[in-house]
Design an enzyme around this catalytic site. Structure first.
Site, short mmCIF file in Angstrom:
data_model
loop_
_atom_site.label_atom_id
_atom_site.label_comp_id
_atom_site.label_asym_id
_atom_site.label_seq_id
_atom_site.Cartn_x
_atom_site.Cartn_y
_atom_site.Cartn_z
N SER A 74 0.82 -1.21 0.00
CA SER A 74 0.00 0.00 0.00
C SER A 74 0.86 1.27 0.00
O SER A 74 0.53 2.24 -0.68
CB SER A 74 -0.95 0.00 1.20
OG SER A 74 -0.26 -0.16 2.42
N HIS B 84 -2.22 -8.77 2.11
CA HIS B 84 -1.93 -7.48 2.75
C HIS B 84 -3.07 -7.16 3.71
O HIS B 84 -3.25 -7.82 4.72
CB HIS B 84 -1.74 -6.42 1.67
CG HIS B 84 -1.11 -5.14 2.14
ND1 HIS B 84 -0.58 -4.98 3.40
CD2 HIS B 84 -0.93 -3.93 1.52
CE1 HIS B 84 -0.09 -3.76 3.53
NE2 HIS B 84 -0.30 -3.10 2.40
N ASP C 282 -2.36 -8.91 12.62
CA ASP C 282 -3.67 -9.44 12.22
C ASP C 282 -4.16 -10.56 13.13
O ASP C 282 -5.35 -10.90 13.11
CB ASP C 282 -3.61 -9.96 10.78
CG ASP C 282 -3.22 -8.88 9.80
OD1 ASP C 282 -3.85 -7.80 9.84
OD2 ASP C 282 -2.29 -9.08 9.01
#
Length: 437
Positions: free
Chosen positions: A242, A272, A374
């Protein structure tokens, strides 16, 4: 009067001159060697970008202008002593390279609240033209592109200006865009998941607190979580997809809306920003197949082994650069232990943390068996009632704007050129290494 712009140019112009001087005097200096393996494995470890906002250390994790995440929680301004740092403060730090005070943060909060009132209606019209079944990232990115009609940079460039001043309209566009992303994200969330029952912004709230409010969450704990979430996801060096995509498109002198949209297209990939959704799907399958949200440690171990035996990965574990538990995981776990230690998903995350690193280490194939950001972010959001997994990546995108758009301003301050690496065909590589069929 925007005193932040004055400080930025005072700091930026000398640094821009330094960049030019280094390039002129040392442009032919060899700074590293590159292997074929690095090229064929996604350019991992190849230094090819100038990024000032953050640095990823394999042992210490992400540092924002030299400050670790635990240090940010201690040093950045908060609304209360026991609260979480305000994202406005992190933006200030990344932009100017110095810690802000409470007045600096209030200036940004007030400026963003004011700028957020001027979102063009056609941005909402574009969202409403899409089916509600479209992934939130599709709607989010469409709105970002729709808002590019308001680009200061595009108007200034077409009118003609000294390239040394490109940073100024870029700054204005970045400030506009960052201010409006929470409104757009909350609008999409309420449209898709709450029957179009929208909640107006509250200009008296901070940037992240207002996002929680517009999504429909009024508790102080959720606002604190949103502030923490926005800080820890804000940047991750310049080479992740990103960040690099935003920089690459910006290097063509595209406006911040076009550039950030490119970054969000990259963030939407499962390797991602969608990784947090993958973690939640894996946790949900675990609970469904075991028939409980409170499995034993042994059941978790067996399920993790079964995942690996089936040739799949355990999502949320491992990192391309880090070689320890991600500090972003650690601070979220600290938040959970402080406020909701008995939440079923948090208890499950902790059990997984107890067993999975050892399992991955025993395979002998995993360089980093530790959890990344995550592994817990979705469980925290879900435990507070934000249970709609597809929205997690969009929230990630709101946060990531802080870092990648700050760097875009510095790209224009530095006067960086269009990015244009050289590529070769397979025959060239075969010849270089002496490969024979």
């Amino acid at each position: 009067m925007d005193y932040i712009k004055d400080k930025l140019i005072t700091k930026g112009r000398p640094q821009a001159e330094t960049v030019k001087k280094i390039q002129k005097e040392y442009g032919d200096s060899i700074i590293q060697e590159t292997t074929l393996g690095q090229v064929f494995s996604g350019m991992k470890g190849v230094v090819s970008l100038l990024t000032c906002t953050s640095k990823l250390d394999p042992d210490e994790g992400i540092r924002f202008r030299g400050y670790s995440i635990p240090e940010l929680r201690e040093k950045l301004p908060k609304l209360s002593e026991d609260g979480e740092p305000l994202p406005e403060g992190l933006f200030y730090l990344m932009l100017l390279g110095e810690l802000p005070n409470d007045e600096d943060v209030k200036f940004l909060s007030d400026s963003w609240a004011k700028r957020a009132q001027d979102i063009p209606q056609h941005a909402f019209d574009v969202i409403n033209a899409l089916p509600k079944s479209a992934h939130p990232m599709i709607q989010f990115n469409s709105a970002i592109l729709a808002m590019s009609t308001e680009s200061h940079f595009r108007r200034a460039y077409l009118a003609g200006m000294d390239k040394r001043d490109y940073w100024d309209p870029m700054y204005e566009g970045v400030m506009d865009l960052i201010s409006r992303l929470p409104v757009i994200a909350a609008y999409i969330y309420r449209r898709v998941f709450h029957d179009e029952k929208y909640i107006d912004p509250d200009p008296s709230l901070d940037w992240a607190g207002n996002l929680a409010h517009m999504m429909g969450f009024e508790s102080e704990e959720v606002r604190r979580l949103m502030r923490l979430y926005m800080v820890i996801h804000a940047d991750h060096e310049g080479g992740n997809v990103s960040a690099h995509a935003t920089h690459l498109v910006g290097s063509a002198l595209s406006n911040p809306y076009y550039s950030f949209s490119a970054g969000m297209n990259g963030l939407a990939g499962p390797l991602h920003g969608m990784a947090n959704q993958n973690v939640m799907h894996w946790l949900q399958r675990l609970m469904d197949e075991l028939g409980t949200d409170n499995p034993t440690t042994e059941q978790v171990r067996e399920y993790a082994n079964a995942t690996l035996d089936a040739g799949r990965v355990i999502p949320g574990y491992g990192h391309a650069v880090l070689r320890k538990t991600d500090p972003r995981f650690a601070v979220q776990l600290d938040f959970a232990n402080k406020y909701i230690p008995e939440a079923p998903l948090i208890k499950l995350v902790k059990k997984i943390y107890d067993v999975v690193p050892d399992i991955l280490s025993e395979t002998g194939k995993v360089k980093n068996p530790w959890p990344n950001v995550d592994a817990i972010s979705g469980s925290l959001l879900s435990s507070y009632g934000i249970t709609e997994y597809p929205v997690y990546t969009m929230l990630f995108g709101v946060s990531r704007a802080l870092g990648v758009l700050t760097q875009l301003i510095w790209d224009r301050l530095y006067g960086l050129p269009i990015e244009r690496p050289k590529s070769q065909n397979l025959e060239w590589f075969k010849e270089k290494v002496g490969f024979k069929e």
